[in-house]
Design a protein around this motif. Structure first.
Motif, PDB file in Angstrom:
ATOM      1  N   LYS A 255       0.833  -1.206   0.000  1.00 16.71           N
ATOM      2  CA  LYS A 255       0.000   0.000   0.000  1.00 16.71           C
ATOM      3  C   LYS A 255       0.866   1.253   0.000  1.00 16.71           C
ATOM      4  O   LYS A 255       0.561   2.234  -0.701  1.00 16.71           O
ATOM      5  N   LEU A 256       1.949   1.223   0.769  1.00 14.59           N
ATOM      6  CA  LEU A 256       2.812   2.390   0.847  1.00 14.59           C
ATOM      7  C   LEU A 256       3.473   2.673  -0.494  1.00 14.59           C
ATOM      8  O   LEU A 256       3.526   3.824  -0.949  1.00 14.59           O
ATOM      9  N   SER A 257       3.984   1.634  -1.155  1.00 13.70           N
ATOM     10  CA  SER A 257       4.628   1.837  -2.455  1.00 13.70           C
ATOM     11  C   SER A 257       3.624   2.343  -3.482  1.00 13.70           C
ATOM     12  O   SER A 257       3.957   3.176  -4.340  1.00 13.70           O
ATOM     13  N   GLN A 258       2.365   1.866  -3.408  1.00 16.84           N
ATOM     14  CA  GLN A 258       1.326   2.344  -4.320  1.00 16.84           C
ATOM     15  C   GLN A 258       1.055   3.834  -4.097  1.00 16.84           C
ATOM     16  O   GLN A 258       0.925   4.607  -5.060  1.00 16.84           O
ATOM     17  N   ARG A 259       0.999   4.234  -2.839  1.00 16.71           N
ATOM     18  CA  ARG A 259       0.735   5.642  -2.538  1.00 16.71           C
ATOM     19  C   ARG A 259       1.898   6.531  -2.959  1.00 16.71           C
ATOM     20  O   ARG A 259       1.706   7.653  -3.430  1.00 16.71           O
ATOM     21  N   LEU A 260       3.116   6.042  -2.775  1.00 17.70           N
ATOM     22  CA  LEU A 260       4.272   6.803  -3.229  1.00 17.70           C
ATOM     23  C   LEU A 260       4.232   7.003  -4.747  1.00 17.70           C
ATOM     24  O   LEU A 260       4.507   8.102  -5.253  1.00 17.70           O
ATOM     25  N   CYS A 261       3.885   5.944  -5.440  1.00 20.39           N
ATOM     26  CA  CYS A 261       3.831   5.998  -6.895  1.00 20.39           C
ATOM     27  C   CYS A 261       2.716   6.938  -7.363  1.00 20.39           C
ATOM     28  O   CYS A 261       2.915   7.747  -8.270  1.00 20.39           O
ATOM     29  N   CYS A 262       1.552   6.845  -6.727  1.00 18.30           N
ATOM     30  CA  CYS A 262       0.426   7.709  -7.095  1.00 18.30           C
ATOM     31  C   CYS A 262       0.747   9.172  -6.810  1.00 18.30           C
ATOM     32  O   CYS A 262       0.394  10.059  -7.593  1.00 18.30           O
ATOM     33  N   GLY A 263       1.399   9.408  -5.694  1.00 18.37           N
ATOM     34  CA  GLY A 263       1.743  10.776  -5.352  1.00 18.37           C
ATOM     35  C   GLY A 263       2.693  11.395  -6.361  1.00 18.37           C
ATOM     36  O   GLY A 263       2.524  12.545  -6.776  1.00 18.37           O
ATOM     37  N   LEU A 264       3.700  10.631  -6.785  1.00 16.39           N
ATOM     38  CA  LEU A 264       4.658  11.139  -7.753  1.00 16.39           C
ATOM     39  C   LEU A 264       4.014  11.333  -9.116  1.00 16.39           C
ATOM     40  O   LEU A 264       4.321  12.292  -9.834  1.00 16.39           O
ATOM     41  N   ALA A 265       3.085  10.444  -9.470  1.00 17.73           N
ATOM     42  CA  ALA A 265       2.417  10.524 -10.778  1.00 17.73           C
ATOM     43  C   ALA A 265       1.260  11.520 -10.774  1.00 17.73           C
ATOM     44  O   ALA A 265       0.682  11.788 -11.831  1.00 17.73           O
ATOM     45  N   ARG A 266       0.929  12.030  -9.586  1.00 20.21           N
ATOM     46  CA  ARG A 266      -0.222  12.939  -9.432  1.00 20.21           C
ATOM     47  C   ARG A 266      -1.508  12.275  -9.927  1.00 20.21           C
ATOM     48  O   ARG A 266      -2.291  12.850 -10.688  1.00 20.21           O
ATOM     49  N   LEU A 285       1.456   6.223 -13.981  1.00 19.82           N
ATOM     50  CA  LEU A 285       1.947   5.340 -12.918  1.00 19.82           C
ATOM     51  C   LEU A 285       3.165   4.539 -13.375  1.00 19.82           C
ATOM     52  O   LEU A 285       4.118   4.335 -12.614  1.00 19.82           O
ATOM     53  N   VAL A 286       3.124   4.074 -14.604  1.00 16.25           N
ATOM     54  CA  VAL A 286       4.274   3.333 -15.145  1.00 16.25           C
ATOM     55  C   VAL A 286       5.510   4.224 -15.185  1.00 16.25           C
ATOM     56  O   VAL A 286       6.617   3.819 -14.799  1.00 16.25           O
ATOM     57  N   GLY A 287       5.320   5.466 -15.631  1.00 19.09           N
ATOM     58  CA  GLY A 287       6.437   6.400 -15.670  1.00 19.09           C
ATOM     59  C   GLY A 287       6.992   6.695 -14.289  1.00 19.09           C
ATOM     60  O   GLY A 287       8.214   6.743 -14.084  1.00 19.09           O
ATOM     61  N   ALA A 288       6.085   6.897 -13.318  1.00 20.79           N
ATOM     62  CA  ALA A 288       6.518   7.164 -11.946  1.00 20.79           C
ATOM     63  C   ALA A 288       7.245   5.972 -11.360  1.00 20.79           C
ATOM     64  O   ALA A 288       8.255   6.119 -10.659  1.00 20.79           O
ATOM     65  N   SER A 289       6.751   4.769 -11.657  1.00 24.26           N
ATOM     66  CA  SER A 289       7.384   3.553 -11.148  1.00 24.26           C
ATOM     67  C   SER A 289       8.806   3.419 -11.677  1.00 24.26           C
ATOM     68  O   SER A 289       9.724   3.035 -10.944  1.00 24.26           O
ATOM     69  N   GLU A 290       8.998   3.734 -12.954  1.00 24.26           N
ATOM     70  CA  GLU A 290      10.333   3.652 -13.546  1.00 24.26           C
ATOM     71  C   GLU A 290      11.284   4.659 -12.909  1.00 24.26           C
ATOM     72  O   GLU A 290      12.488   4.419 -12.807  1.00 24.26           O
ATOM     73  N   MET A 291      10.732   5.784 -12.445  1.00 25.93           N
ATOM     74  CA  MET A 291      11.563   6.823 -11.847  1.00 25.93           C
ATOM     75  C   MET A 291      12.069   6.443 -10.458  1.00 25.93           C
ATOM     76  O   MET A 291      13.178   6.798 -10.069  1.00 25.93           O
ATOM     77  N   ILE A 292      11.239   5.724  -9.686  1.00 28.30           N
ATOM     78  CA  ILE A 292      11.589   5.480  -8.287  1.00 28.30           C
ATOM     79  C   ILE A 292      11.985   4.049  -7.961  1.00 28.30           C
ATOM     80  O   ILE A 292      12.520   3.783  -6.885  1.00 28.30           O
ATOM     81  N   SER A 293      11.719   3.122  -8.870  1.00 29.39           N
ATOM     82  CA  SER A 293      11.977   1.710  -8.550  1.00 29.39           C
ATOM     83  C   SER A 293      13.455   1.422  -8.316  1.00 29.39           C
ATOM     84  O   SER A 293      13.810   0.473  -7.605  1.00 29.39           O
ATOM     85  N   HIS A 294      14.343   2.234  -8.911  1.00 26.32           N
ATOM     86  CA  HIS A 294      15.785   2.006  -8.769  1.00 26.32           C
ATOM     87  C   HIS A 294      16.385   2.772  -7.593  1.00 26.32           C
ATOM     88  O   HIS A 294      17.583   2.645  -7.311  1.00 26.32           O
ATOM     89  N   LEU A 295      15.574   3.555  -6.902  1.00 26.17           N
ATOM     90  CA  LEU A 295      16.105   4.372  -5.816  1.00 26.17           C
ATOM     91  C   LEU A 295      16.497   3.524  -4.608  1.00 26.17           C
ATOM     92  O   LEU A 295      15.859   2.499  -4.327  1.00 26.17           O
ATOM     93  N   PRO A 296      17.531   3.937  -3.875  1.00 31.77           N
ATOM     94  CA  PRO A 296      17.956   3.188  -2.674  1.00 31.77           C
ATOM     95  C   PRO A 296      17.008   3.448  -1.497  1.00 31.77           C
ATOM     96  O   PRO A 296      17.338   4.170  -0.558  1.00 31.77           O
ATOM     97  N   ILE A 297      15.808   2.863  -1.588  1.00 32.76           N
ATOM     98  CA  ILE A 297      14.803   3.013  -0.536  1.00 32.76           C
ATOM     99  C   ILE A 297      14.348   1.628  -0.100  1.00 32.76           C
ATOM    100  O   ILE A 297      13.973   0.798  -0.938  1.00 32.76           O
TER     101      ILE A 297
END
Length: 340
Positions: A255-266, A285-297
């Motif tokens: 749920k948290l990762s979904q909310r992070l992705c939605c927030g970034l994708a507006r 959402l796909v674009g936002a996921s590609e942006m953050i999926s590689h981040l050290p989180i």
């Protein structure tokens, strides 16, 4: 079998001090009497420290006199033991190495003894296994933590570092000294997030505290941060990738990762959750996921988190980041009241 120790180095260190009393000043913060395996050598080293504290030199004569006056000369092996140490040919230049090695052996002995005790304890009724393992891990880790040098620093050196940092900040006038929050006005108030600080974010339910924390996680981890490091005696800027860990006791990681992705994708999270998202939303959402999926989180959603487990997990994740060449820079806990 005897516990780990190094008789040769213990004798060599004492002999070096008897040969050159100034050697004691180089090891006084590295080794203690308790670190010596042999009780007699521990008594001798303790006497050396006591004599040095009075302003005298721990010579052979002073050592024998000191021990004799306190009735401990026999326990130290007698005058002949002191004489043997005095007549040995020491390697003065290796006193620091000797001291560190002796201290390390002492840690290994303590670790071994505690491991045996925990092993015996594990054979009995330990109650909650997870809690016992956390406690046991913490007890064993303290032996390694004890090898970490003290953070004590003289006021003079601290002020010197302060003015070097101040001059560096002046040269970078207009730039924040910490990690940017991504919000200009907040950066002006806080000068960014700083390592070692604890920041409490409060607000009414539904006011966006978790969303704000999530945005900070993405913002800090998105771009390597410019940090000040000491290189060849001077402060220089260097680019360091920063890792983030989020402890979420309120939401599961999905749920948290979904909310992070939605927030970034507006994209409206409720629309996605109820299946009312559009094809345009999906592309965002796909674009936002590609942006953050590689981040050290990293996300930890353990609902039974305790402070001891929190400490252990942070240390473990910090090690993971270090192996990746990343420095842990931000730890988010959502939220404090749920920690046992």
């Amino acid at each position: 079998a005897p516990l780990p120790h190094d008789e040769t180095r213990e004798c060599a260190l004492l002999s070096a001090i008897l040969s050159n009393a100034k050697s004691l000043d180089h090891v006084i913060d590295l080794v203690t009497p308790k670190d010596f395996y042999d009780p007699a050598r521990a008594i001798i080293f303790d006497a050396m420290l006591q004599i040095r504290a009075t302003g005298e030199q721990p010579s052979r004569a002073a050592l024998v006199s000191w021990l004799n006056d306190r009735g401990t000369l026999a326990h130290a092996g007698g005058p002949m033991a002191i004489a043997r140490l005095a007549y040995e040919v020491p390697v003065i230049g290796q006193v620091v190495e000797h001291a560190r090695h002796i201290a390390l052996k002492a840690r290994v002995r303590a670790f071994s003894l505690e491991s045996r005790a925990l092993s015996e304890e594990a054979k009995g009724d330990i109650g909650n296994a997870a809690e016992w393992l956390d406690k046991a891990t913490k007890q064993l880790r303290k032996h390694a933590d004890g090898l970490i040098p003290t953070n004590a620093i003289s006021l003079r050196n601290s002020l010197s570092e302060f003015f070097q940092q101040l001059n560096h900040d002046i040269d970078r006038r207009g730039q924040i000294s910490g990690y940017s929050t991504g919000l200009r006005e907040l950066d002006e108030l806080t000068a960014g997030w700083h390592g070692g600080d604890i920041t409490l974010i409060g607000g009414a339910t539904g006011f966006g505290k978790s969303a704000f924390a999530g945005c900070q996680a993405i913002n800090v981890a998105s771009v390597p941060q410019m940090e000040v490091a000491m290189y060849n005696g001077a402060y220089v800027d260097c680019e360091v990738p920063i890792g983030v860990v989020i402890f979420s006791l309120e939401m599961r990681h999905k749920k948290l990762s979904q909310r992070l992705c939605c927030g970034l994708a507006r994209v409206n999270y409720q629309d996605i959750r109820t299946g009312n998202g559009t094809s345009a939303d999906m592309q965002k959402l796909v674009g936002a996921s590609e942006m953050i999926s590689h981040l050290p989180i990293f996300i930890d959603d353990d609902p039974m988190l305790t402070m001891s487990r929190f400490e252990a997990k942070v240390a473990r994740i910090e090690g993971w980041f270090a192996a990746m060449g990343v420095r842990l820079g931000l730890v988010l806990l959502d939220y404090m009241q749920l920690v046992d």
